[in-house]
Scaffold this motif. Structure first.
Motif, PDB file in Angstrom:
ATOM      1  N   VAL A  53       0.929  -1.303   0.000  1.00 49.86           N
ATOM      2  CA  VAL A  53      -0.024  -0.033  -0.024  1.00 49.86           C
ATOM      3  C   VAL A  53       0.697   1.139  -0.244  1.00 49.86           C
ATOM      4  CG1 VAL A  53      -1.980   1.461   1.178  1.00 49.86           C
ATOM      5  CG2 VAL A  53      -2.052  -1.267   1.143  1.00 49.86           C
ATOM      6  N   ALA A  54       0.881   1.924  -1.071  1.00 50.72           N
ATOM      7  CA  ALA A  54       1.361   3.254  -1.030  1.00 50.72           C
ATOM      8  C   ALA A  54       0.601   4.207  -0.540  1.00 50.72           C
ATOM      9  CB  ALA A  54       1.844   3.583  -2.687  1.00 50.72           C
ATOM     10  N   CYS A  55       1.244   5.265   0.272  1.00 48.50           N
ATOM     11  CA  CYS A  55       0.250   6.166   1.132  1.00 48.50           C
ATOM     12  C   CYS A  55       0.915   7.451   1.388  1.00 48.50           C
ATOM     13  CB  CYS A  55      -0.311   5.358   2.642  1.00 48.50           C
ATOM     14  SG  CYS A  55       1.022   4.833   3.506  1.00 48.50           S
ATOM     15  N   GLU A  56       0.244   8.502   1.734  1.00 47.35           N
ATOM     16  CA  GLU A  56       0.499   9.848   1.931  1.00 47.35           C
ATOM     17  C   GLU A  56       1.326   9.769   3.190  1.00 47.35           C
ATOM     18  OE1 GLU A  56      -1.459  14.392   2.383  1.00 47.35           O
ATOM     19  OE2 GLU A  56      -2.743  12.642   1.917  1.00 47.35           O
ATOM     20  N   ASP A  57       0.768   9.052   4.334  1.00 45.90           N
ATOM     21  CA  ASP A  57       1.326   9.155   5.559  1.00 45.90           C
ATOM     22  C   ASP A  57       1.140   7.672   6.139  1.00 45.90           C
ATOM     23  OD1 ASP A  57       1.682   9.275   8.267  1.00 45.90           O
ATOM     24  OD2 ASP A  57       1.153  11.512   8.475  1.00 45.90           O
ATOM     25  N   THR A  58       2.320   7.170   6.298  1.00 46.61           N
ATOM     26  CA  THR A  58       2.382   5.731   6.702  1.00 46.61           C
ATOM     27  C   THR A  58       1.745   5.503   8.086  1.00 46.61           C
ATOM     28  OG1 THR A  58       4.592   6.110   7.640  1.00 46.61           O
ATOM     29  CG2 THR A  58       4.272   5.247   5.305  1.00 46.61           C
ATOM     30  N   ARG A  59       1.769   6.445   8.840  1.00 45.26           N
ATOM     31  CA  ARG A  59       1.214   6.462  10.243  1.00 45.26           C
ATOM     32  C   ARG A  59      -0.394   6.306  10.331  1.00 45.26           C
ATOM     33  NH1 ARG A  59       4.225  11.683  12.506  1.00 45.26           N
ATOM     34  NH2 ARG A  59       3.562  12.235  10.231  1.00 45.26           N
ATOM     35  N   VAL A  60      -0.906   7.267   9.397  1.00 42.00           N
ATOM     36  CA  VAL A  60      -2.351   7.349   9.282  1.00 42.00           C
ATOM     37  C   VAL A  60      -2.914   5.908   8.676  1.00 42.00           C
ATOM     38  CG1 VAL A  60      -4.255   8.525   8.043  1.00 42.00           C
ATOM     39  CG2 VAL A  60      -2.185   9.830   9.058  1.00 42.00           C
ATOM     40  N   SER A  61      -2.275   5.605   7.433  1.00 38.08           N
ATOM     41  CA  SER A  61      -2.670   4.441   6.755  1.00 38.08           C
ATOM     42  C   SER A  61      -2.601   3.081   7.617  1.00 38.08           C
ATOM     43  CB  SER A  61      -1.836   4.390   5.531  1.00 38.08           C
ATOM     44  OG  SER A  61      -2.240   5.311   4.580  1.00 38.08           O
ATOM     45  N   LEU A  75       4.545   1.791   1.792  1.00 38.08           N
ATOM     46  CA  LEU A  75       5.154   2.775   0.899  1.00 38.08           C
ATOM     47  C   LEU A  75       4.931   4.331   0.960  1.00 38.08           C
ATOM     48  CD1 LEU A  75       5.257   0.644  -2.396  1.00 38.08           C
ATOM     49  CD2 LEU A  75       6.953   0.494  -0.663  1.00 38.08           C
ATOM     50  N   ALA A  76       6.034   4.993   1.540  1.00 38.70           N
ATOM     51  CA  ALA A  76       5.318   6.374   1.869  1.00 38.70           C
ATOM     52  C   ALA A  76       5.660   7.315   0.306  1.00 38.70           C
ATOM     53  CB  ALA A  76       6.311   7.301   2.670  1.00 38.70           C
TER      54      ALA A  76
END
Length: 306
Positions: A53-61, A75-76
């Motif tokens: 999962v590529a994501c804007e913010d790894t903590r949120v996702s 992946l950030a």
């Protein structure tokens, strides 16, 4: 969502598992903008199938995936590294993996990152599948009720976050004040009062809808004249808390109530008809005059018969 994660995943698989989910593809997945119950079953199943999962913010996702009972490599991919991170996504796609991309909330690549990633993936020849879902822009427009009323087209401009300050902000506000279509803006709580003051000065007589904390427990949607917005926000401290979507309603256009064509429009139509075929002349006159096409078409037929 009240279902246990295992039951939720099973329900999502039952609802969407029969569909085709190609490997080596990027899945752009919309996530809730506040209320987790707005997660679609298709989106949940896409995340369950993803190899990463590529994501804007790894903590949120990471928190979002935990809520779904999922554990995936993250992946950030954010505004500061999107071009470089896209290459890591491409490496996975080349290996035949499915990669999902999510922003912190809502539909990616609108105001959040994702557009460059999607363009790069397509340019490399890989498929991109977008899964629709929550959007603060569309939600606010629906709540504002600023649709195609008489004299309006129903179109809108998405302006997102304005520049924080300075000449760029002033110039953008002046342009938006002259914009006849609906305008959708995002604003942070610490700047909402300043935005309200600026809109009150620039377009005080236009209708404004303030949407606060959309889909969340303390959601608030209030429509008023822009000139009244600063005083309304000042009345209660709670009205200035949370994330805002602001809809500046479309400027009211004159509505023709009878069959009379203004003399200026008639003269304009006559000039156009000397140089252009009737239909083209009418189409151009509609753009120039803003009058209904049927009215100008009937007038053109009358002029042609004279």
């Amino acid at each position: 969502m009240s279902l246990p994660a295992s039951e939720l995943l099973a329900t999502a698989r039952q609802a969407a598992g029969h569909q085709h989910w190609p490997s080596g593809a990027l899945y752009v997945v919309a996530t809730p903008i506040g209320n987790l119950a707005d997660f679609t079953l298709r989106a949940i199943h896409a995340l369950a199938l993803a190899d990463a999962v590529a994501c804007e913010d790894t903590r949120v996702s990471a928190g979002l995936l935990r809520h779904l009972g999922l554990d995936k490599p993250l992946l950030a991919v954010h505004e500061h590294n999107e071009r470089e991170a896209a290459e890591r996504v491409l490496e996975r796609l080349a290996r035949g993996e499915r990669v999902a991309y999510v922003s912190d909330a809502g539909t990616p690549a609108i105001s959040d990152p994702g557009a460059w990633l999607v363009a790069r993936v397509r340019a490399a020849g890989h498929a991109v599948h977008a899964l629709p879902g929550a959007s603060a822009v569309v939600t606010a427009l629906s709540a504002a009720g600023d649709g195609p009323l008489p004299g309006q087209t129903g179109s809108f401009v998405f302006a997102g976050f304005l520049p924080a300050k300075g000449r760029d902000r002033s110039a953008r506000l002046r342009a938006l004040a002259d914009e006849p279509r609906s305008v959708v803006l995002f604003e942070a709580p610490h700047r909402i009062e300043a935005l309200a003051d600026e809109l009150a000065q620039a377009c005080g007589d236009r209708t404004l809808t303030l949407c606060r904390e959309l889909t969340k427990q303390f959601e608030q949607v209030h429509t008023l004249v822009a000139a009244q917005a600063p005083a309304w926000l000042a009345e209660e401290a709670s009205r200035r808390r949370g994330e805002f979507v602001v809809v500046l309603h479309a400027q009211a256009q004159p509505v023709v109530t009878d069959d009379a064509v203004p003399e200026a429009a008639r003269r304009q139509l006559q000039v156009l008809m000397r140089e252009l075929p009737l239909k083209q002349a009418v189409a151009l006159a509609v753009e120039l005059c803003g009058l209904p096409r049927n009215l100008l078409y009937d007038e053109a037929l009358r002029l042609k018969g004279d």
